[in-house]
Design an enzyme around this catalytic site. Sequence first.
Site, short mmCIF file in Angstrom:
data_model
loop_
_atom_site.label_atom_id
_atom_site.label_comp_id
_atom_site.label_asym_id
_atom_site.label_seq_id
_atom_site.Cartn_x
_atom_site.Cartn_y
_atom_site.Cartn_z
N HIS A 1 1.82 10.75 -1.88
CA HIS A 1 0.43 10.81 -1.42
C HIS A 1 -0.18 12.19 -1.59
O HIS A 1 -1.22 12.49 -1.02
CB HIS A 1 0.33 10.37 0.06
CG HIS A 1 1.06 9.11 0.37
ND1 HIS A 1 2.27 9.09 1.03
CD2 HIS A 1 0.79 7.83 0.04
CE1 HIS A 1 2.72 7.84 1.11
NE2 HIS A 1 1.84 7.05 0.53
S1 FES Z 1 2.47 12.72 1.13
FE1 FES Z 1 2.99 10.80 1.93
S2 FES Z 1 5.14 10.73 1.88
FE2 FES Z 1 4.62 12.68 1.12
#
Ligand code: FES
Length: 70
Positions: free
Chosen positions: A34
């Site tokens: 993410h």
């Molecule tokens: S940014 Fe979501 S698991 Fe690393």
Amino acid sequence: MQPEAGTVVALSAICTHQGCTVVADGDELSCPCHGSVFDLTGKNVSGPAPEPLPPVEVHVADGAVLPGKA
Ligand code: FES
């Protein structure tokens, strides 16, 4: 990482957002899931990760970095 000669620092590679494995990305660590980014001290600098990467205890023996205390 080795911030200065003779000093070795290790960080958890488990992203503090949802547990993906972070990867080295130049002078940062980034999470492919993410987009969280951490600096080389483990501080979370952008993205959804709520906490820094925690340190992992290591020591140096015979030129090798090993887990735990000496
Ligand atoms: S940014 Fe979501 S698991 Fe690393």
